[in-house]
Design an enzyme around this catalytic site. Sequence first.
Site, PDB file in Angstrom:
ATOM      1  NE  ARG A  13      -3.023  -3.960   5.735  1.00  0.00           N
ATOM      2  CZ  ARG A  13      -2.709  -2.785   5.230  1.00  0.00           C
ATOM      3  NH1 ARG A  13      -3.221  -2.365   4.094  1.00  0.00           N
ATOM      4  NH2 ARG A  13      -1.863  -1.987   5.883  1.00  0.00           N
ATOM      5  CG  HIS A 210       2.087   1.634   7.210  1.00  0.00           C
ATOM      6  ND1 HIS A 210       1.815   0.288   7.316  1.00  0.00           N
ATOM      7  CD2 HIS A 210       1.888   1.953   5.903  1.00  0.00           C
ATOM      8  CE1 HIS A 210       1.472  -0.177   6.120  1.00  0.00           C
ATOM      9  NE2 HIS A 210       1.506   0.815   5.244  1.00  0.00           N
ATOM     10  CG  HIS A 212       4.101   2.314   1.327  1.00  0.00           C
ATOM     11  ND1 HIS A 212       3.580   1.407   0.449  1.00  0.00           N
ATOM     12  CD2 HIS A 212       3.333   2.235   2.435  1.00  0.00           C
ATOM     13  CE1 HIS A 212       2.529   0.809   0.999  1.00  0.00           C
ATOM     14  NE2 HIS A 212       2.355   1.297   2.202  1.00  0.00           N
ATOM     15  CB  CYS A 243       5.107   1.411  -5.557  1.00  0.00           C
ATOM     16  SG  CYS A 243       4.312   3.020  -5.674  1.00  0.00           S
ATOM     17  CG  ASN A 252       4.303  -2.256   3.191  1.00  0.00           C
ATOM     18  OD1 ASN A 252       3.682  -3.112   2.578  1.00  0.00           O
ATOM     19  ND2 ASN A 252       3.720  -1.279   3.834  1.00  0.00           N
TER      20      ASN A 252
HETATM   21 ZN    ZN Z   1       0.672   0.743   3.331  1.00  0.00          ZN
END
Ligand code: ZN
Length: 304
Positions: A13, A210, A212, A243, A252
């Site tokens: 995702r 979550h 990054h 990114c 991530n």
């Molecule tokens: Zn994210």
Amino acid sequence: MGSFIEISEVGPRDGLQSIKRIMPLAAKKAWITAEADCGVPEIEVGSFVPAKILPQLADTAKLVAHARSIDGLKVAVLVPNLRGAQDAIKAGTHKITIPLSASETHSLANVKRTHKQMLAAVREIANLIKSAPKNKRPLFEGGISTAFGCTLEGAIPKAKILELAHALMDAGCDEVGLSDTTGYATPDHVISLVKAVKNVVGEQNLKGLHLHNTRGLGLTNVFAALEHGITTIDASLGGIGGCPFAPGASGNIVTEDLVFMLDSMGFKTGIDLGALLKVRDIVTDALPGEPMYGFIPDAGLPKS
Ligand code: ZN
């Protein structure tokens, strides 16, 4: 140490979302199957957004159906609104996450909705879930995105995050999660926000983080979070997606590096790291030339 940390693979995702070239459905299915075979307990397989907005994720319903056929795998998706939640429940998803951007500017730019409108959607979704038969009710998470800062608004006051966390629970979420969408988080910030949010929603209602790796602090932030009761960590295989703001940085945090760190520290993940490293081939074969990140894949596993 010794306790179980749940890794949620979000590559299909979050990773794919920022890659234009469409990964074929068969490759996505093979990827999901292979990761589940390695012992990955939860996979976020897609997002129920209109295909014209994100063509890469147009096959989410098919992926949910596929992932559901894998024994023991928890199938998660992102939903931006009620319509998405309807599709997710119909498909038989185990967990749905609605992202609520702590930065209202970001929310308006991204989904054209104010906080008030988003919370109204959360309430509708919670009611929808309640009306579904018991065995078809997914876990409902309110994911607070840009929780550690926003590229448009800058720092978000802690009071705003706490207000939103409370509002999400009040609107019917089962739990909240914190997302460092922009990669601004630092370990001290993680500790202070995790503690404060747990205070507001209760120890058990904030489990997930979550992160990054935009500024290279992803795993350091995981370490800080583990010390303060976070038990679910999102990561993506090979940190795919990269990114857009930081060329050379992974998207991530990298699942392989995370598993290595947790294993080495004595946590249980249930994941076979040697097997996981081989799953990268599926992604590389399907998206040749797409950068894959990670230190462990380059350095190899130490002898022991
Ligand atoms: Zn994210």
